[in-house]
Design an enzyme around this catalytic site. Sequence first.
Site, PDB file in Angstrom:
ATOM      1  N   GLU A 163       0.875  -1.314   0.058  1.00  0.00           N
ATOM      2  CA  GLU A 163      -0.235   0.023  -0.072  1.00  0.00           C
ATOM      3  C   GLU A 163       0.632   1.322   0.135  1.00  0.00           C
ATOM      4  O   GLU A 163       0.747   1.993   1.035  1.00  0.00           O
ATOM      5  CB  GLU A 163      -1.017   0.157   1.232  1.00  0.00           C
ATOM      6  N   GLU A 325      -6.611  -7.836  -0.656  1.00  0.00           N
ATOM      7  CA  GLU A 325      -7.220  -7.855   1.010  1.00  0.00           C
ATOM      8  C   GLU A 325      -8.489  -7.261   0.913  1.00  0.00           C
ATOM      9  O   GLU A 325      -9.095  -6.483   0.274  1.00  0.00           O
ATOM     10  CB  GLU A 325      -6.320  -6.433   1.734  1.00  0.00           C
TER      11      GLU A 325
HETATM   12  C1  GLA Z   1      -4.289  -2.312   4.944  1.00  0.00           C
HETATM   13  C2  GLA Z   1      -3.072  -3.215   4.959  1.00  0.00           C
HETATM   14  C3  GLA Z   1      -2.913  -4.215   6.021  1.00  0.00           C
HETATM   15  C4  GLA Z   1      -3.581  -3.781   7.377  1.00  0.00           C
HETATM   16  C5  GLA Z   1      -5.163  -3.524   6.914  1.00  0.00           C
HETATM   17  C6  GLA Z   1      -5.972  -3.258   8.045  1.00  0.00           C
HETATM   18  O1  GLA Z   1      -5.044  -2.860   3.856  1.00  0.00           O
HETATM   19  O2  GLA Z   1      -2.419  -3.311   3.942  1.00  0.00           O
HETATM   20  O3  GLA Z   1      -1.716  -4.520   6.458  1.00  0.00           O
HETATM   21  O4  GLA Z   1      -3.127  -2.746   7.995  1.00  0.00           O
HETATM   22  O5  GLA Z   1      -4.970  -2.434   6.045  1.00  0.00           O
HETATM   23  O6  GLA Z   1      -7.543  -3.014   7.581  1.00  0.00           O
END
Ligand code: GLA
Length: 702
Positions: A163, A325
Amino acid sequence: MSSISPLAVKPLNVLGLPGLLHGCDYNPDQWQHSPEIIEEDFRLFPEAGIGVLSLNIFGWARLEPEDGRYDFGWLDDIFERTERGGRKIFLSTPSAAAPNWLTHRDPEVLRVREDGVRLLPGGRMNFCPTSALYREKVAATNHALAARYGRHPSLALWHVSNEYHGTCYCEDCEAAFRLWLQRKYGSLDALNAAWWSAFWSRTYTAWEQIRAPRARGEGTSVHGICLDWRRFTSDNWRDFIAAEIAAIRSGGSSVPTAINLHPGGLHLDAWRITAPTDVISWDAYPAYHDKKEPWATAWNPVVYQSFIQELCRALRPGQPWLLMETTPSSANWMDVPKLKRPGIHRLTVLQSIAHGADSALYFQWRAGRGGEEKFHGAVIENSGGPGSRVFADVQSATDALTRLAPVAGSLGSAEIAIGFDWDNWWMQSEIVAQGGRGRSHYPWEQLDLYREHWENAVPCDVVDPSSPLTDLGRYRILCLPQHYLLRPGFVDKLTAWVEAGGVLLTGVLSGWVDDNDLVFPGGMDAGWRRLVGLRREELDHLYPEESNRFVCQSGNALGLTGEFKAIAKLEINHLEAAEVLATYGDDFYAGHPALTVNKVGLGFVYYQAARSEQGLRTALLAALWRRHGVRPLLPLGSLPLGVTLQRRVAADGQEFWFFLNFRRDAQTVGLHDRTGHDLLTGNPCSGELTLAPYGAIVFVPR
Ligand code: GLA
Ligand code: ZN
């Protein structure tokens, strides 16, 4: 002859593996002190139906406990266990969270905030993307990882960092910005001209005078620098990502790469930052189950999620993407971390698959006992595990994904697209704020248009129309709301497409400025003006409680009747070649063209001179679909509010119709003489479909 029936063969997904992928972030680096937990994890992966592990995302401190000394033992162990179980690994480069030994010793790798203060060690995604030292450390780590695991049979993807987001204002970043500008403009004269810097005596006479724009200095008075700084920031991340990938390649791995895009990173231009990668991936954290029925509100999180996922498709046309995710339960960082109601999790997963994802992965497999995310939903929560509601929800997603294996690799097929790009977004929402500060309506206008397609079973893409990746020839209709900034060459591309029969819907605040945000002489680009067949004179703004009227002309070409409200922003235009469909009803510009059409070659250009309420969009789009031969998958009015129908089409033409019910109660949808079966249950379908609350049917037409 092979004894395998062709039906049992699973089509390949975007990574060349059979079927859809189901997996999770797996953080064994947090559990090295408890080998029994790791034993249990591998015992439970098959029970949960987890086939892919995203590994090492925040593993840097474990992997390289001190500078240059790598400890691969724990990763070796996970690779072995994964291979034994026939699972796959998405191996992450760990750059997202730097170890303390590095940030403590070399604080210059840390990011400088907008106010000039350098961050202290701590947290994650806190480094400067320009820092030569950080790049060097990341390259060494990536190279070492690639040399060790880059050809491992279990490795399916490089999950590059995590991210990416944010902006650094350090002197190195400013120096890199100046270099970027030198490459772009060649001379200060060209730069000053492009930025119109004679305004307020902002002329630059030496490159060193150029600083990053920020509140304390060059705020938003020189729009060109604001736009270029944002473009540079994305390009700088792109270079960082390209360097991460180069180190992987130099380590001897040719396995595909992806970066996980996410809501918090949408300030970066996704087209620019994904350019060095092979596969698009996205982290989805929707909150549908809010207290209101979302479709009744102006801000509709369900439709927004679909819209963003169409964007994932557009970033790599002709290729499915990966849902990297989502949470199987709550997300601790939300204002109200509400549990996903029964059924919502499976529906979230199916929504992504419907929009072209070939996977569903979670953050995360097992919640830690400490740290900020210990109460974030996970497949195994501290108080959960097999037998828990969340675990059962994950198993229900496993079941759905297994049954949907035939969908892998299939694509969308829309005849309509909506234009969206970052230059326009930045300019209108953050920089110029034309239309009143905070009221830019970009991309709300896009979302409002998309929603009509979402609700009416009309497949619709979201594209950057000027990207070379976007082949306009695939579309009958292109909607370009508030297409304020025109990139070089775009009007020619668009004109060629319209002349060949394309139908363009555009309107207020379109075609005003060039790539540097300089207003075109005469107020509109000359080629754009020919396309729309109008001359712009003024832009009026109304207070929220005020409105004007679109008054439809009798016998107009679209068959529109009655009146609709014109709100917020209203252009006062003069007809050139265009024909009037509706005029303004009130005020000193009553009678001026409010909705027009211009015939250009074999195509048509519609221009809606003011923002409208949803009623005009509903009527206008239905009329365009009818007149220009776009057929909804089901007759208009077939879908109840809150139910959508999205389609994927396999290479052999096999269609998959995803009916998704985002409502809390059961809904029925008529199939209108179509018959087939539901891929999720195998049940035959004909007549009326009944969708359970938060339920889905994946209809396979015969
Ligand atoms: C992001 C991150 C993860 C985690 C999630 C929690 O998407 O990539 O590592 O912190 O948020 O929602
Ligand atoms: Zn920096």
